[in-house]
Design an enzyme around this catalytic site. Structure first.
Site, PDB file in Angstrom:
ATOM      1  N   VAL A 295       0.871  -1.168   0.000  1.00 62.90           N
ATOM      2  CA  VAL A 295       0.000   0.000   0.000  1.00 62.90           C
ATOM      3  C   VAL A 295       0.911   1.221   0.000  1.00 62.90           C
ATOM      4  CG1 VAL A 295      -1.767   1.309   1.230  1.00 62.90           C
ATOM      5  CG2 VAL A 295      -1.844  -1.193   1.232  1.00 62.90           C
ATOM      6  N   ASN A 443      20.089  -4.086 -16.086  1.00 60.31           N
ATOM      7  CA  ASN A 443      20.796  -4.937 -17.036  1.00 60.31           C
ATOM      8  C   ASN A 443      21.275  -4.171 -18.268  1.00 60.31           C
ATOM      9  OD1 ASN A 443      20.298  -6.966 -15.197  1.00 60.31           O
ATOM     10  ND2 ASN A 443      18.472  -7.683 -16.242  1.00 60.31           N
ATOM     11  N   GLY A 494       9.801   2.615   0.636  1.00 62.07           N
ATOM     12  CA  GLY A 494       9.463   3.332   1.856  1.00 62.07           C
ATOM     13  C   GLY A 494      10.499   4.379   2.222  1.00 62.07           C
TER      14      GLY A 494
END
Length: 566
Positions: A295, A443, A494
């Site tokens: 969330v 990559n 976060g």
């Protein structure tokens, strides 16, 4: 001797007045007054004047060129090996270290992978990093020498050609190995009956015994293979871009914006809105929720980025307090620092008998999933984005959910847009109908690839989200890329851990700089209304629905923050 004597006497006669003049000038401080007069006429001090002259004549000197590339094995944010590339240039006949860039290794691990698969992935990572170090320090070092670091297109073109040759070489080796294996199998086969039984059994098991009702979700597409050493391509391209910005004495985001807009700098620039992870649902015991992985909060567009981050921090602290068990302190779910790559191994949205598992033991068909999301958005209108609400293979339902919810929220494809180079080159690649894509710099991705693909997405009225790859590092270049490319959102995780906070701080610094230069444009959100007749199998370049809504719904503007689910 007489002439010499006259000169000596005359010299002695002049010594008196000279001495008096010297004492007069010293007493009246004429030198100081002369210096003050010179300073008034020429404000620059001699050292500054020399600097200005040096800067002027440096314009006529030879432009800096690449003289050396150095590859180094370093550790990323989760303790895994990855690649760092250092760029050295010849500047005014001297070798000088300009900058470095760190590239994240990324591999797609199949769902519900066994421990053996994870161990093989770690071995593959080590081999790939070691090979990448060799490529950078050897082949790429020789190939890019004497090129200008500001010539990004030329460098990326050469990097792409080198990668193509390496990929073709690998395919040739694999063909030879397969041919050798077939010969060995033919020689070791004894009796036809001994091979017929196992062969018959193997053919019988894959035979589709499931009913048509159980085939509600198409099977998973094969995992895209990663060429060993490919991260050398992306890391070198990014390092060259950083070197070009340093040589040009401009920030990286301005350098990227100039590359994207053909050296025409936009008069105003918009900062990407951060998608800040608030809850990691996999970390909440007993982890019965299978519908959502994360969330995330999106700060309101009316606030500055600094104000939005502060508000998210307040919400994060309060959520941490609510989730702590009485009597003991636990690490909050949103601050969990487990390896993000492991998240793909969970049962999230995995089909069981053709259905989605939303809770442990609770399954819904694809049609029921669409109805459930419609009910969710109608009940919680502050949810403005759903990331991968369905499996990428379930394109019919992607089409249905976009038609149902496209004008109310963003439907973002992340898993389907992992390989940027394939998105750019393969015209037959299937992307589900969506509002936008999450792009990750991983990559063999090159800076030119990002520029080309984001330009394509912009032209289609879709949105671009730059996402932080698994095993991220403290290199904050991703933020400059997002700003320079004009991404609508940036997905960094976060507000915790050094490698993430470094990127958020870089975003705040760019906001301050753009605001100071009065080149900061306010962000806006506009959802996309999809045509109900749009086909799910169309390519990303074929889905061009124009936005029909210029602002958020009224109920969204009244809320303190916006949210997204993934």
């Amino acid at each position: 001797m007489e002439p010499g004597g006259r000169r000596e006497r005359r010299w002695r006669q002049l010594q008196g007045p000279r001495q008096e003049a010297a004492e007069y000038y010293r007493d009246h401080r004429v030198p100081q007054r002369m210096e003050e007069a010179l300073n008034a006429l020429f404000p620059l001090r001699p050292a500054d004047l020399y600097g200005e002259l040096a800067n002027y004549f440096s314009k006529f000197s030879k432009a800096p060129v690449i003289c050396k590339l150095v590859g180094r094995k370093v550790i990323d944010g989760v303790g895994q090996p990855t690649l760092e590339v250092e760029i050295y240039c010849t500047v005014k006949n001297y070798e000088k270290r300009i900058c470095s860039a760190v590239m994240s290794f990324h591999s797609q691990i199949p769902e519900n992978a066994l421990p053996e698969t994870n161990e093989a992935d770690e071995k593959e990572r080590n081999d790939s990093v070691n090979t990448a170090v060799e490529w950078v320090s050897d082949s790429l070092n020789t190939m890019l020498r004497d090129l200008k670091p500001t010539d990004q297109c030329k460098v990326d073109e050469m990097l792409g050609e080198y990668f193509t040759k390496q990929a073709e070489f690998k395919k040739e080796i694999e063909k030879q190995e397969e041919a050798a294996a077939e010969v060995t199998l033919a020689l070791t086969s004894c009796t036809p009956s001994a091979t017929a039984l196992p062969g018959g059994k193997k053919a019988a098991k894959p035979g589709r015994k499931v009913s048509a009702a159980e085939r509600m979700i198409p099977p998973a597409e094969p995992v895209e293979s990663v060429l060993c050493g490919s991260l050398a391509i992306g890391a070198t391209s990014l390092a060259i871009a950083k070197a070009g910005a340093t040589i040009s004495r401009i920030p990286l985001y301005l350098h990227i914006a100039l590359l994207k807009h053909g050296q025409d700098l936009p008069k105003e620039m918009t900062l990407p809105l951060p998608m800040v992870t608030l809850l990691n649902c996999e970390k909440i015991p007993p982890a019965k929720l299978k519908l959502m992985k994360e969330v995330m909060l999106i700060p309101p567009v009316q606030l500055s980025l600094k104000q939005g981050i502060e508000r998210v921090l307040d919400i994060q602290k309060e959520m941490t307090r609510l989730l702590e068990s009485p009597g003991k302190v636990q690490s909050s779910p949103q601050l969990a620092d487990s390896k993000k790559g492991k998240a793909h191994n969970t049962g999230k949205k995995a089909p069981v008998k053709g259905k989605y598992e939303i809770l442990t033991g609770m399954f819904k068909s694809p049609d029921e999933m669409v109805d459930m999301y419609v009910e969710l958005i109608n009940k919680f209108p502050f949810i403005i984005a759903l990331i991968d609400p369905l499996r990428k293979e379930d394109r019919q339902q992607w089409n249905n959910i976009c038609c149902a919810l496209g004008s109310k929220c963003y439907l973002i494809a992340e898993d389907a847009a992992t390989c940027i180079s394939k998105l750019k080159s393969d015209q037959k690649i299937n992307i589900p109908t969506c509002s936008g894509v999450v792009l990750k710099y991983i990559n063999q991705t090159k800076v030119s690839d990002l520029i080309e693909l984001t330009g394509l997405v912009d032209g289609q009225r879709h949105i671009t989200i730059l996402g932080s790859p698994d095993g991220e590092s403290s290199d904050d270049s991703l933020v400059d890329l997002a700003v320079g490319l004009g991404a609508r959102f940036i997905k960094l995780g976060g507000l915790s851990r050094g490698e993430r906070v470094t990127k958020y701080n870089r975003l705040l610094a760019i906001e301050e700089e753009l605001a100071k230069n009065r080149t900061l444009r306010e962000a806006n959100l506009a959802f996309i209304a999809f045509d109900e007749e749009s086909q799910p199998e169309k390519q990303l370049s074929d889905v061009l629905p124009p936005p029909t809504q210029d602002s958020l719904p009224p109920q969204l503007s009244q809320l303190p923050e916006n949210s997204t689910l993934t």
